[in-house]
Design an enzyme around this catalytic site. Structure first.
Site, PDB file in Angstrom:
ATOM      1  N   PHE A   1      31.986 -30.966  91.839  1.00 28.94           N
ATOM      2  CA  PHE A   1      31.990 -32.056  90.862  1.00 28.94           C
ATOM      3  C   PHE A   1      33.391 -32.363  90.345  1.00 28.94           C
ATOM      4  O   PHE A   1      33.632 -33.426  89.779  1.00 28.94           O
ATOM      5  CB  PHE A   1      31.121 -31.690  89.653  1.00 28.94           C
ATOM      6  CG  PHE A   1      29.684 -31.428  89.972  1.00 28.94           C
ATOM      7  CD1 PHE A   1      28.834 -32.465  90.329  1.00 28.94           C
ATOM      8  CD2 PHE A   1      29.165 -30.146  89.903  1.00 28.94           C
ATOM      9  CE1 PHE A   1      27.501 -32.235  90.612  1.00 28.94           C
ATOM     10  CE2 PHE A   1      27.831 -29.896  90.177  1.00 28.94           C
ATOM     11  CZ  PHE A   1      26.993 -30.954  90.540  1.00 28.94           C
TER      12      PHE A   1
ATOM     13  N   PRO B   1      28.349 -23.708  89.480  1.00 33.29           N
ATOM     14  CA  PRO B   1      29.651 -23.989  90.084  1.00 33.29           C
ATOM     15  C   PRO B   1      30.053 -25.466  90.028  1.00 33.29           C
ATOM     16  O   PRO B   1      29.265 -26.364  90.291  1.00 33.29           O
ATOM     17  CB  PRO B   1      29.472 -23.514  91.521  1.00 33.29           C
ATOM     18  CG  PRO B   1      28.520 -22.363  91.369  1.00 33.29           C
ATOM     19  CD  PRO B   1      27.532 -22.840  90.323  1.00 33.29           C
ATOM     20  N   CYS B   2      31.326 -25.652  89.674  1.00 40.16           N
ATOM     21  CA  CYS B   2      31.833 -26.995  89.386  1.00 40.16           C
ATOM     22  C   CYS B   2      32.733 -27.560  90.477  1.00 40.16           C
ATOM     23  O   CYS B   2      33.085 -28.726  90.419  1.00 40.16           O
ATOM     24  CB  CYS B   2      32.598 -26.973  88.068  1.00 40.16           C
ATOM     25  SG  CYS B   2      34.051 -25.899  88.103  1.00 40.16           S
ATOM     26  N   GLN B   3      33.090 -26.773  91.470  1.00 43.88           N
ATOM     27  CA  GLN B   3      34.094 -27.221  92.435  1.00 43.88           C
ATOM     28  C   GLN B   3      33.725 -28.543  93.106  1.00 43.88           C
ATOM     29  O   GLN B   3      34.583 -29.385  93.348  1.00 43.88           O
ATOM     30  CB  GLN B   3      34.339 -26.151  93.507  1.00 43.88           C
ATOM     31  CG  GLN B   3      34.953 -24.882  92.974  1.00 43.88           C
ATOM     32  CD  GLN B   3      33.915 -23.860  92.531  1.00 43.88           C
ATOM     33  OE1 GLN B   3      32.784 -24.199  92.220  1.00 43.88           O
ATOM     34  NE2 GLN B   3      34.321 -22.604  92.481  1.00 43.88           N
TER      35      GLN B   3
END
Length: 180
Positions: free
Chosen positions: A76, A72-74
């Site tokens: 970053f 998950p990138c949220q």
């Protein structure tokens, strides 16, 4: 395939000749999409390959030649608050756990461009001519952890843009590839 989303990365591997043996995403919409596009169309639909569990509760993974996952990138993302201690930023640990269990020949991890600079001072230069010049300290630590996972991996990373590969969008992502 971990953090599989709608299965785009897994589909790419499938089109390249790989057999998908395990997929997981705990988002209910993503899970239903994976069931429709992978489980029902599997060569053996009675063998469960699609899972909708919280990755924190998964402790066994089948052996595999490749593990791919866009953790998950949220936390970053440049579009968010970018707090180093965002609990979503720690989800790469479960990718490491899967690598340790499955002992793949290689792994591919993908994340947003903001992964490179999370927790860093904006005055530093991390990019040069569209490429990664330096990893920030958090990203560097995560890459070093991935290198030391399991039997150990030679890890390389690169920033790629979807528009350079025929997709009609400007979508920069860091790809991290580890080879055992």
């Amino acid at each position: 395939s971990l953090y599989s989303g709608c299965g785009g990365s897994a589909y790419g591997f499938q089109k390249a000749g790989f057999e998908i043996t395990y997929m997981n995403d705990n988002n209910s919409d993503a899970y239903r999409t994976l069931l429709e596009n992978f489980q029902k169309r599997s060569a053996n639909p009675e063998i469960e390959i699609v899972h909708g569990e919280d990755i924190k509760n998964v402790f066994g993974f089948p052996s595999a030649d490749v593990i791919e996952g866009g953790f998950p990138c949220q936390g970053f993302s440049l579009a968010g608050p970018r707090k180093v201690d965002d609990k979503r930023n720690m989800l790469y640990h479960y990718l490491k756990r899967a690598i340790t269990f499955a002992n793949p020949k290689f792994f591919v991890a993908e994340n947003v461009k903001g992964f490179v600079t999370i927790g860093e001072n904006a005055k530093q230069s991390f990019f040069k001519k569209g490429k990664i010049a330096n990893l920030g300290s958090v990203a560097s630590a995560i890459v070093k952890e991935l290198e030391a996972t399991g039997a150990g991996y030679n890890v390389k990373y690169e920033l790629l843009d979807a528009k350079d590969y025929g997709l009609p969008q400007d979508r920069q992502r860091i790809f991290i590839v580890g080879v055992r």
